[in-house]
Design a protein around this motif. Structure first.
Motif, PDB file in Angstrom:
ATOM      1  N   ALA A  79      -6.631 -17.006  -8.671  1.00  0.00           N
ATOM      2  CA  ALA A  79      -6.458 -16.905  -7.359  1.00  0.00           C
ATOM      3  C   ALA A  79      -4.946 -16.814  -6.672  1.00  0.00           C
ATOM      4  CB  ALA A  79      -7.258 -17.891  -6.410  1.00  0.00           C
ATOM      5  N   GLY A  80      -4.027 -16.516  -7.424  1.00  0.00           N
ATOM      6  CA  GLY A  80      -2.688 -16.154  -7.073  1.00  0.00           C
ATOM      7  C   GLY A  80      -1.758 -17.514  -6.958  1.00  0.00           C
ATOM      8  N   PRO A  81      -0.324 -17.192  -6.235  1.00  0.00           N
ATOM      9  CA  PRO A  81       0.387 -18.202  -6.233  1.00  0.00           C
ATOM     10  C   PRO A  81       0.153 -19.279  -5.411  1.00  0.00           C
ATOM     11  CG  PRO A  81       1.287 -16.161  -4.923  1.00  0.00           C
ATOM     12  CD  PRO A  81      -0.162 -15.825  -5.697  1.00  0.00           C
ATOM     13  N   ASN A  82      -0.326 -19.233  -4.094  1.00  0.00           N
ATOM     14  CA  ASN A  82      -0.874 -20.227  -3.350  1.00  0.00           C
ATOM     15  C   ASN A  82      -1.769 -21.156  -4.063  1.00  0.00           C
ATOM     16  OD1 ASN A  82       0.568 -19.562  -1.263  1.00  0.00           O
ATOM     17  ND2 ASN A  82      -0.957 -18.476  -0.046  1.00  0.00           N
ATOM     18  N   ALA A  83      -2.934 -20.754  -4.613  1.00  0.00           N
ATOM     19  CA  ALA A  83      -3.773 -21.801  -5.680  1.00  0.00           C
ATOM     20  C   ALA A  83      -2.968 -22.304  -6.707  1.00  0.00           C
ATOM     21  CB  ALA A  83      -4.898 -20.823  -6.094  1.00  0.00           C
ATOM     22  N   ALA A  84      -1.856 -21.538  -7.349  1.00  0.00           N
ATOM     23  CA  ALA A  84      -1.017 -22.180  -8.313  1.00  0.00           C
ATOM     24  C   ALA A  84      -0.451 -23.416  -7.823  1.00  0.00           C
ATOM     25  CB  ALA A  84      -0.094 -21.038  -9.083  1.00  0.00           C
ATOM     26  N   MET A  85       0.333 -23.343  -6.572  1.00  0.00           N
ATOM     27  CA  MET A  85       1.092 -24.578  -6.137  1.00  0.00           C
ATOM     28  C   MET A  85       0.202 -25.596  -5.658  1.00  0.00           C
ATOM     29  SD  MET A  85       4.387 -22.840  -4.145  1.00  0.00           S
ATOM     30  CE  MET A  85       3.583 -21.664  -2.891  1.00  0.00           C
ATOM     31  N   VAL A  86      -1.001 -25.284  -5.150  1.00  0.00           N
ATOM     32  CA  VAL A  86      -2.033 -26.255  -4.948  1.00  0.00           C
ATOM     33  C   VAL A  86      -2.423 -26.917  -5.921  1.00  0.00           C
ATOM     34  CG1 VAL A  86      -4.348 -26.735  -3.758  1.00  0.00           C
ATOM     35  CG2 VAL A  86      -2.885 -25.036  -2.760  1.00  0.00           C
ATOM     36  N   ALA A  87      -2.724 -26.344  -7.066  1.00  0.00           N
ATOM     37  CA  ALA A  87      -3.030 -27.116  -8.334  1.00  0.00           C
ATOM     38  C   ALA A  87      -1.858 -27.693  -8.852  1.00  0.00           C
ATOM     39  CB  ALA A  87      -3.512 -25.971  -9.260  1.00  0.00           C
ATOM     40  N   GLY A  88      -0.802 -27.342  -8.659  1.00  0.00           N
ATOM     41  CA  GLY A  88       0.408 -28.084  -9.321  1.00  0.00           C
ATOM     42  C   GLY A  88       0.495 -29.520  -8.291  1.00  0.00           C
ATOM     43  N   LEU A  89       0.359 -29.609  -7.118  1.00  0.00           N
ATOM     44  CA  LEU A  89       0.197 -30.533  -6.209  1.00  0.00           C
ATOM     45  C   LEU A  89      -0.851 -31.455  -6.782  1.00  0.00           C
ATOM     46  CD1 LEU A  89       1.260 -32.635  -3.777  1.00  0.00           C
ATOM     47  CD2 LEU A  89      -0.037 -30.978  -2.417  1.00  0.00           C
ATOM     48  N   GLY A  90      -1.842 -30.924  -7.082  1.00  0.00           N
ATOM     49  CA  GLY A  90      -3.361 -31.705  -7.610  1.00  0.00           C
ATOM     50  C   GLY A  90      -2.872 -32.245  -8.761  1.00  0.00           C
ATOM     51  N   ALA A  91      -2.419 -31.711  -9.709  1.00  0.00           N
ATOM     52  CA  ALA A  91      -1.737 -32.123 -11.034  1.00  0.00           C
ATOM     53  C   ALA A  91      -0.829 -33.283 -11.005  1.00  0.00           C
ATOM     54  CB  ALA A  91      -1.257 -31.139 -11.886  1.00  0.00           C
ATOM     55  N   PHE A  92       0.120 -33.278 -10.250  1.00  0.00           N
ATOM     56  CA  PHE A  92       1.083 -34.226  -9.983  1.00  0.00           C
ATOM     57  C   PHE A  92       0.258 -35.582  -9.351  1.00  0.00           C
ATOM     58  CE2 PHE A  92       4.900 -36.371  -7.989  1.00  0.00           C
ATOM     59  CZ  PHE A  92       5.686 -35.984  -9.295  1.00  0.00           C
ATOM     60  N   LEU A  93      -0.643 -35.598  -8.398  1.00  0.00           N
ATOM     61  CA  LEU A  93      -1.340 -36.432  -7.782  1.00  0.00           C
ATOM     62  C   LEU A  93      -2.250 -37.012  -8.847  1.00  0.00           C
ATOM     63  CD1 LEU A  93      -1.823 -35.102  -4.184  1.00  0.00           C
ATOM     64  CD2 LEU A  93      -0.311 -36.937  -4.681  1.00  0.00           C
ATOM     65  N   GLY A  94      -2.667 -36.283  -9.688  1.00  0.00           N
ATOM     66  CA  GLY A  94      -3.690 -36.743 -10.551  1.00  0.00           C
ATOM     67  C   GLY A  94      -2.821 -37.661 -11.580  1.00  0.00           C
ATOM     68  N   HIS A  95      -1.730 -37.552 -12.145  1.00  0.00           N
ATOM     69  CA  HIS A  95      -1.069 -38.068 -12.979  1.00  0.00           C
ATOM     70  C   HIS A  95      -0.543 -39.419 -12.245  1.00  0.00           C
ATOM     71  CE1 HIS A  95       1.585 -38.840 -16.227  1.00  0.00           C
ATOM     72  NE2 HIS A  95       2.587 -39.158 -15.471  1.00  0.00           N
ATOM     73  N   LEU A  96       0.139 -39.433 -11.020  1.00  0.00           N
ATOM     74  CA  LEU A  96       0.516 -40.653 -10.245  1.00  0.00           C
ATOM     75  C   LEU A  96      -0.629 -41.479 -10.038  1.00  0.00           C
ATOM     76  CD1 LEU A  96       3.273 -39.230 -10.394  1.00  0.00           C
ATOM     77  CD2 LEU A  96       3.384 -39.864  -7.883  1.00  0.00           C
ATOM     78  N   PHE A  97      -1.742 -40.941  -9.622  1.00  0.00           N
ATOM     79  CA  PHE A  97      -2.957 -41.741  -9.292  1.00  0.00           C
ATOM     80  C   PHE A  97      -4.106 -41.550  -9.814  1.00  0.00           C
ATOM     81  CE2 PHE A  97       0.126 -40.786  -5.434  1.00  0.00           C
ATOM     82  CZ  PHE A  97       0.505 -42.152  -5.446  1.00  0.00           C
ATOM     83  N   PRO A  98      -4.313 -41.764 -11.295  1.00  0.00           N
ATOM     84  CA  PRO A  98      -5.517 -41.207 -11.806  1.00  0.00           C
ATOM     85  C   PRO A  98      -6.885 -42.219 -11.489  1.00  0.00           C
ATOM     86  CG  PRO A  98      -4.083 -42.368 -13.199  1.00  0.00           C
ATOM     87  CD  PRO A  98      -3.498 -42.133 -12.083  1.00  0.00           C
ATOM     88  N   VAL A  99      -7.835 -41.423 -11.088  1.00  0.00           N
ATOM     89  CA  VAL A  99      -9.116 -42.295 -10.787  1.00  0.00           C
ATOM     90  C   VAL A  99      -9.719 -43.141 -11.726  1.00  0.00           C
ATOM     91  CG1 VAL A  99     -10.445 -40.333 -11.186  1.00  0.00           C
ATOM     92  CG2 VAL A  99     -11.061 -42.113  -9.405  1.00  0.00           C
TER      93      VAL A  99
END
Length: 198
Positions: A79-99
């Motif tokens: 889905a392009g660069p915006n989706a890539a950056m949103v996914a990056g933010l999600g990955a970072f938050l997932g690592h810091l705060f894994p459910v």
């Protein structure tokens, strides 16, 4: 699916990938003690190194970085660069705060590098060089991460990557939050140096 509608999917995909606790998985497979019970209690590569198993620390560093890279590359391809950056933010938050671990994860340094590698690899190179230079002169892993994370968004902005610079600034704020105890120890002169026991 419209590109805008994919953004929440990209975030969730990134979060789930980022929340995989490779440090914990690798150390358990190797039969070491629970890394959450030693050092800083983090699941990242620096704390894994405190087990004395350099190979496990290297594996943790690699896989933690790759989960950030994979998240942005897959979602960016779909889905392009915006989706890539949103996914990056999600990955970072997932690592810091894994459910899976009651939202207590790592400090985010390797994932930060992996995200940059997937979005703009020169940014990852700059981050690593800054980390290495600071680590070589001070032998503080945490300070090296803080310096690299502080300067990297400015580097991206200087070279015209404004959206990526904004994302990196957000990641930097989160990284500083994750290192809040390290910052207190640095200020008090009690932070352990690379190679020392915590």
């Amino acid at each position: 699916m419209a590109l805008e509608a994919f953004l929440p999917v990209a975030f969730v995909t990134g979060y789930l990938l980022g929340s995989i606790p490779f440090g914990l998985i690798l150390t358990r497979l190797a039969g070491t003690q629970d890394i959450r019970s030693i050092g800083s209690g983090s699941i990242g590569a620096t704390n894994v190194l405190r087990t004395g198993r350099k190979s496990l620390a290297a594996g943790t560093l690699l896989f933690d970085a790759l989960k950030g890279t994979v998240a942005v590359v897959i979602c960016g391809y779909i889905a392009g660069p915006n989706a890539a950056m949103v996914a990056g933010l999600g990955a970072f938050l997932g690592h810091l705060f894994p459910v899976w671990l009651k939202f207590r994860g790592g400090k985010g340094v390797a994932v930060y590098i992996g995200i940059l590698l997937g979005l703009f690899w020169p940014g990852a190179v700059v981050f690593c060089l800054l980390w290495l230079a600071t680590a070589f002169t001070t032998r503080y892993s945490s300070l090296s991460a803080l310096v690299a994370a502080f300067i990297t968004p400015m580097f991206l902005w200087w070279f015209g990557h404004l959206a990526l610079s904004a994302l990196a600034a957000v990641l930097t704020l989160l990284l500083f939050y994750a290192h809040r105890e390290n910052i207190k120890r640095l200020q008090a002169g009690r932070e352990s140096r690379i190679g020392e026991k915590a």
